[in-house]
Enzyme design. Structure first.
Site, PDB file in Angstrom:
ATOM      1  N   GLY A   1     -22.258 -46.773 -26.964  1.00 54.83           N
ATOM      2  CA  GLY A   1     -23.581 -46.741 -27.591  1.00 54.83           C
ATOM      3  C   GLY A   1     -24.518 -45.801 -26.859  1.00 54.83           C
ATOM      4  O   GLY A   1     -24.776 -45.979 -25.671  1.00 54.83           O
TER       5      GLY A   1
ATOM      6  N   LYS B   1     -28.554 -59.534 -25.995  1.00 57.59           N
ATOM      7  CA  LYS B   1     -28.828 -60.989 -26.006  1.00 57.59           C
ATOM      8  C   LYS B   1     -28.243 -61.677 -27.209  1.00 57.59           C
ATOM      9  O   LYS B   1     -27.849 -62.841 -27.147  1.00 57.59           O
ATOM     10  CB  LYS B   1     -30.330 -61.262 -25.904  1.00 57.59           C
ATOM     11  CG  LYS B   1     -31.172 -60.547 -26.942  1.00 57.59           C
ATOM     12  CD  LYS B   1     -31.500 -59.170 -26.481  1.00 57.59           C
ATOM     13  CE  LYS B   1     -32.091 -58.313 -27.569  1.00 57.59           C
ATOM     14  NZ  LYS B   1     -32.971 -57.296 -27.062  1.00 57.59           N
TER      15      LYS B   1
ATOM     16  N   GLU C   1     -35.465 -53.861 -32.365  1.00 55.51           N
ATOM     17  CA  GLU C   1     -34.023 -53.915 -32.593  1.00 55.51           C
ATOM     18  C   GLU C   1     -33.672 -53.012 -33.779  1.00 55.51           C
ATOM     19  O   GLU C   1     -34.540 -52.680 -34.600  1.00 55.51           O
ATOM     20  CB  GLU C   1     -33.601 -55.358 -32.921  1.00 55.51           C
ATOM     21  CG  GLU C   1     -33.811 -56.334 -31.782  1.00 55.51           C
ATOM     22  CD  GLU C   1     -33.057 -55.944 -30.528  1.00 55.51           C
ATOM     23  OE1 GLU C   1     -31.838 -55.787 -30.570  1.00 55.51           O
ATOM     24  OE2 GLU C   1     -33.713 -55.777 -29.485  1.00 55.51           O
TER      25      GLU C   1
ATOM     26  N   ASP D   1     -35.005 -62.936 -31.858  1.00 53.42           N
ATOM     27  CA  ASP D   1     -34.700 -62.268 -30.582  1.00 53.42           C
ATOM     28  C   ASP D   1     -35.244 -63.099 -29.408  1.00 53.42           C
ATOM     29  O   ASP D   1     -34.568 -63.293 -28.398  1.00 53.42           O
ATOM     30  CB  ASP D   1     -35.315 -60.858 -30.608  1.00 53.42           C
ATOM     31  CG  ASP D   1     -35.120 -60.109 -29.306  1.00 53.42           C
ATOM     32  OD1 ASP D   1     -34.054 -59.514 -29.122  1.00 53.42           O
ATOM     33  OD2 ASP D   1     -36.048 -60.123 -28.467  1.00 53.42           O
TER      34      ASP D   1
ATOM     35  N   LYS E   1     -33.103 -64.947 -26.385  1.00 52.86           N
ATOM     36  CA  LYS E   1     -33.401 -64.792 -24.947  1.00 52.86           C
ATOM     37  C   LYS E   1     -33.705 -66.146 -24.315  1.00 52.86           C
ATOM     38  O   LYS E   1     -33.273 -66.436 -23.193  1.00 52.86           O
ATOM     39  CB  LYS E   1     -34.579 -63.838 -24.767  1.00 52.86           C
ATOM     40  CG  LYS E   1     -34.246 -62.404 -25.133  1.00 52.86           C
ATOM     41  CD  LYS E   1     -35.494 -61.559 -25.269  1.00 52.86           C
ATOM     42  CE  LYS E   1     -35.165 -60.105 -25.576  1.00 52.86           C
ATOM     43  NZ  LYS E   1     -36.316 -59.327 -26.013  1.00 52.86           N
TER      44      LYS E   1
HETATM   45  N1  LIG Z   1     -34.484 -50.920 -27.028  1.00 54.77           N
HETATM   46  C1  LIG Z   1     -34.892 -51.793 -26.098  1.00 54.77           C
HETATM   47  O1  LIG Z   1     -36.034 -51.755 -25.617  1.00 54.77           O
HETATM   48  C2  LIG Z   1     -33.967 -52.854 -25.636  1.00 54.77           C
HETATM   49  C3  LIG Z   1     -32.719 -53.032 -26.179  1.00 54.77           C
HETATM   50  N2  LIG Z   1     -31.894 -54.030 -25.709  1.00 54.77           N
HETATM   51  C4  LIG Z   1     -30.557 -54.189 -26.246  1.00 54.77           C
HETATM   52  O2  LIG Z   1     -29.803 -53.033 -25.887  1.00 54.77           O
HETATM   53  C5  LIG Z   1     -28.821 -52.759 -26.877  1.00 54.77           C
HETATM   54  C6  LIG Z   1     -28.997 -51.324 -27.362  1.00 54.77           C
HETATM   55  O3  LIG Z   1     -30.305 -51.205 -27.876  1.00 54.77           O
HETATM   56  P1  LIG Z   1     -30.906 -49.796 -28.340  1.00 54.77           P
HETATM   57  O4  LIG Z   1     -30.423 -48.718 -27.462  1.00 54.77           O
HETATM   58  O5  LIG Z   1     -32.350 -50.008 -28.509  1.00 54.77           O
HETATM   59  O6  LIG Z   1     -30.240 -49.673 -29.780  1.00 54.77           O
HETATM   60  P2  LIG Z   1     -30.009 -48.363 -30.636  1.00 54.77           P
HETATM   61  O7  LIG Z   1     -29.842 -48.816 -32.050  1.00 54.77           O
HETATM   62  O8  LIG Z   1     -31.019 -47.342 -30.320  1.00 54.77           O
HETATM   63  O9  LIG Z   1     -28.618 -47.828 -30.067  1.00 54.77           O
HETATM   64  C7  LIG Z   1     -27.386 -48.409 -30.370  1.00 54.77           C
HETATM   65  C8  LIG Z   1     -26.405 -47.282 -30.499  1.00 54.77           C
HETATM   66  O10 LIG Z   1     -25.085 -47.810 -30.616  1.00 54.77           O
HETATM   67  C9  LIG Z   1     -24.410 -47.032 -31.582  1.00 54.77           C
HETATM   68  N3  LIG Z   1     -23.267 -47.772 -32.116  1.00 54.77           N
HETATM   69  C10 LIG Z   1     -23.251 -48.738 -33.041  1.00 54.77           C
HETATM   70  N4  LIG Z   1     -21.998 -49.145 -33.264  1.00 54.77           N
HETATM   71  C11 LIG Z   1     -21.194 -48.414 -32.469  1.00 54.77           C
HETATM   72  C12 LIG Z   1     -19.804 -48.357 -32.258  1.00 54.77           C
HETATM   73  N5  LIG Z   1     -18.945 -49.133 -32.932  1.00 54.77           N
HETATM   74  N6  LIG Z   1     -19.320 -47.490 -31.357  1.00 54.77           N
HETATM   75  C13 LIG Z   1     -20.151 -46.678 -30.673  1.00 54.77           C
HETATM   76  N7  LIG Z   1     -21.505 -46.665 -30.836  1.00 54.77           N
HETATM   77  C14 LIG Z   1     -22.011 -47.535 -31.726  1.00 54.77           C
HETATM   78  C15 LIG Z   1     -25.464 -46.726 -32.624  1.00 54.77           C
HETATM   79  O11 LIG Z   1     -25.099 -45.614 -33.401  1.00 54.77           O
HETATM   80  P3  LIG Z   1     -25.838 -45.371 -34.814  1.00 54.77           P
HETATM   81  O12 LIG Z   1     -27.276 -45.128 -34.498  1.00 54.77           O
HETATM   82  O13 LIG Z   1     -25.123 -44.185 -35.346  1.00 54.77           O
HETATM   83  O14 LIG Z   1     -25.631 -46.623 -35.619  1.00 54.77           O
HETATM   84  C16 LIG Z   1     -26.673 -46.439 -31.746  1.00 54.77           C
HETATM   85  O15 LIG Z   1     -26.734 -45.090 -31.370  1.00 54.77           O
HETATM   86  C17 LIG Z   1     -29.021 -53.821 -27.959  1.00 54.77           C
HETATM   87  O16 LIG Z   1     -28.148 -54.882 -27.704  1.00 54.77           O
HETATM   88  C18 LIG Z   1     -30.457 -54.264 -27.759  1.00 54.77           C
HETATM   89  O17 LIG Z   1     -30.683 -55.578 -28.193  1.00 54.77           O
HETATM   90  C19 LIG Z   1     -32.281 -54.868 -24.697  1.00 54.77           C
HETATM   91  C20 LIG Z   1     -33.500 -54.726 -24.105  1.00 54.77           C
HETATM   92  C21 LIG Z   1     -34.451 -53.747 -24.559  1.00 54.77           C
HETATM   93  N1  LIG Z   2     -36.435 -55.559 -29.416  1.00 52.88           N
HETATM   94  C1  LIG Z   2     -36.606 -56.133 -28.125  1.00 52.88           C
HETATM   95  C2  LIG Z   2     -36.030 -55.223 -27.099  1.00 52.88           C
HETATM   96  C3  LIG Z   2     -35.836 -55.897 -25.826  1.00 52.88           C
HETATM   97  O1  LIG Z   2     -35.154 -56.885 -25.715  1.00 52.88           O
HETATM   98  C4  LIG Z   2     -38.079 -56.328 -27.824  1.00 52.88           C
HETATM   99  O2  LIG Z   2     -38.898 -55.798 -28.572  1.00 52.88           O
HETATM  100  O3  LIG Z   2     -38.393 -57.034 -26.874  1.00 52.88           O
END
Ligand SMILES: NC(=O)C1=CN([C@@H]2O[C@H](COP(=O)(O)OP(=O)(O)OC[C@H]3O[C@@H](n4cnc5c(N)ncnc54)[C@H](OP(=O)(O)O)[C@@H]3O)[C@@H](O)[C@H]2O)C=CC1
Ligand SMILES: N[C@@H](CC=O)C(=O)O
Length: 441
Positions: free
Chosen positions: A12, A109, A194, A205, A209
């Site tokens: 990811g 989470k 998300e 969410d 958590k």
């Molecule tokens: N953003 C935040 O502030 C926070 C996020 N999180 C957690 O972190 C994780 C990632 O979040 P975030 O980065 O924001 O999410 P994003 O949606 O920005 O990134 C997720 C990425 O994973 C890719 N993806 C999906 N399925 C696959 C797969 N099968 N193989 C490879 N890549 C894949 C997606 O591609 P595509 O876009 O092409 O679908 C996307 O680029 C989540 O679990 C989220 O809950 C936790 C705390 C804070």
């Molecule tokens: N979508 C979540 C990302 C962190 O967990 C948030 O807004 O807090």
């Protein structure tokens, strides 16, 4: 210092993935010095290499980025960082990696709230570990504090703002008069939300958590689906304004409490009014705060950015470094701190959870209405703290606000049904919890 690098695989490359690869690339020497060995990102799996934005590729060495699953899984990384989110393919991939003897770092989470018990158990069985600091509170090291820093305590309760998106929306609506839709769109553009923002605004969410944090705090096993949640998507601006007149700010809180050692646990996620003078009322924008009460330490509070690329990457990379250094895996194996080591929690029934409430209903401005409402509340043992009504034209419907002292949710629900049935009342009654936290409890 050992020269052999610890290899890391990442799945990811979204908001968080981009921050993680950047930190590993730009801080490589500092990290190597701190943990006594070099760490490198050796493979990154994405859905389509061609679609990864250029700025996210900038910190990834040639040959590392792949959309070929065989190429990814055949490479020799020791730690898998899962940053794709969701409970479908992420569950399959994490399980596969654990069975292959790889440590896991995850910010997911949703995955842990649903499958944590099984995955932590699988990690123990395969002598590897799962680190999950970023799953709660973004960049705040609150899981480390709960698991290790507060180990000496019996935890009586915890409450917190655990969703950056919702806190951002509420802040922008109340301080800058933005609409809900505009504020949500901004939270998405800033990378807080998300992939499916319904998870944020519905309170799901925060509930996920809370299930993770409460499981750690009370040494029990609670799944995300066991935490009832009400989100910010149901809020009406007029209630936020009435609350402000009464001295309150609105916050989406996750709350968990245990009154007796080994007793039942109450858990709930809902928008709450908090007094403007409370510390938690002063947590704004995407910031999160978690307050934990330990019997020996008393009241503690952890504050910081709860969402966003770099704060979340901070927690993810720190987890990976803690595993790479060796201490985290040893602690994970030796200590019984994860939900798989614990029994399912006994939960306080929803109707027995007690709290103060704000009630707002539209009533015909005719004599005797308030008396009827207060009689219904009195019959349910619900005592009134304040009543507020603005002047209106006689014979018209007008909003009336009542605040209560502590009441059981079950008593309140049946009183609400009776009040809504009165012919002088129009539509549904709105109830919002008033959360009060003593500074030493
Ligand atoms: N953003 C935040 O502030 C926070 C996020 N999180 C957690 O972190 C994780 C990632 O979040 P975030 O980065 O924001 O999410 P994003 O949606 O920005 O990134 C997720 C990425 O994973 C890719 N993806 C999906 N399925 C696959 C797969 N099968 N193989 C490879 N890549 C894949 C997606 O591609 P595509 O876009 O092409 O679908 C996307 O680029 C989540 O679990 C989220 O809950 C936790 C705390 C804070
Ligand atoms: N979508 C979540 C990302 C962190 O967990 C948030 O807004 O807090």
């Amino acid at each position: 210092m050992s020269d052999k690098p610890i290899n890391i695989g990442i799945i990811g490359m979204g908001t968080v993935g981009g921050g993680v690869t950047e930190l590993f690339a730009t801080q490589a020497q500092t990290y190597a010095k701190r943990i006594g060995k070099p760490v490198q990102v050796s493979k990154v799996l994405v859905l389509n290499v061609a679609e990864v934005p250029a700025d996210r590729k900038e910190h990834i060495a040639d040959g590392v980025l792949t959309d070929n699953a065989d190429d990814f899984w055949s490479s020799d990384f020791e730690i898998l960082i899962e940053l794709m989110g969701g409970t479908g393919a992420a569950y399959t991939f994490v399980k596969k990696a654990l069975e292959a003897g790889k440590h896991i770092v995850t910010a997911n989470k949703a995955l842990l709230a649903k499958h944590g018990h099984e995955l932590f158990g699988l990690a123990h069985k395969n002598n590897v570990s799962i680190a999950f600091e970023a799953s709660c509170g973004g960049g705040i090291p609150c899981i480390t504090a709960l698991k290790y820093g507060l180990m000496a305590n019996q935890i009586g309760g915890l409450y917190g703002i655990l969703n950056g998106t919702c806190n951002y929306i509420l802040t922008e609506m109340t301080q800058k008069n933005k609409t809900y839709d505009v504020a949500l769109k901004e939270a998405q553009e800033k990378g807080f939300a998300e992939a499916d923002p319904y998870l944020d605004v519905s309170g799901a969410d925060t509930a996920q958590k809370l299930s993770i944090l409460a499981s750690l705090a009370f040494g029990v096993h609670i799944e995300g689906s066991q935490v009832e949640h009400i989100g910010v998507d149901i809020l009406d601006l007029q209630d936020i304004q009435f609350g402000a007149e009464l001295g309150y700010d609105i916050k989406l809180l996750g709350t968990a409490e245990r009154k007796e050692e080994n007793g039942p646990v109450s858990v709930k996620t809902q928008p709450c009014f908090v007094h403007k003078s409370d510390l938690i009322a002063n947590v704004h924008g995407p910031m999160n705060a978690l307050s934990v009460y330990g019997h020996a330490v008393g009241h503690t509070m952890y504050y910081g950015a709860g969402a966003g690329r770099y704060p979340t990457a901070s927690a993810v990379v720190s987890d990976a470094l803690n595993i790479a250094s060796g201490w985290y895996g040893a602690a994970f194996a030796q200590m019984n701190l994860t939900p798989d080591c614990n029994d399912p929690a006994e939960l306080v029934a929803k109707e027995d959870i007690e709290s103060r409430y704000y009630l707002r209903f539209n009533a015909l401005d005719v004599p005797g209405v308030i008396a009827k409402v207060t009689t219904i509340l009195g019959n349910k043992d619900i005592s009134i703290a304040a009543v507020m009504q603005h002047e209106s034209n006689p014979g018209e419907f007008t909003p009336i606000v009542i605040t209560t002292h502590d009441a059981k949710q079950g008593d309140l629900d049946s009183a609400i049904t009776e009040i809504e049935a009165l012919k002088e009342i129009d539509g549904n009654l709105v109830s919002i919890r008033i959360a009060e936290f003593a500074s030493d409890s």
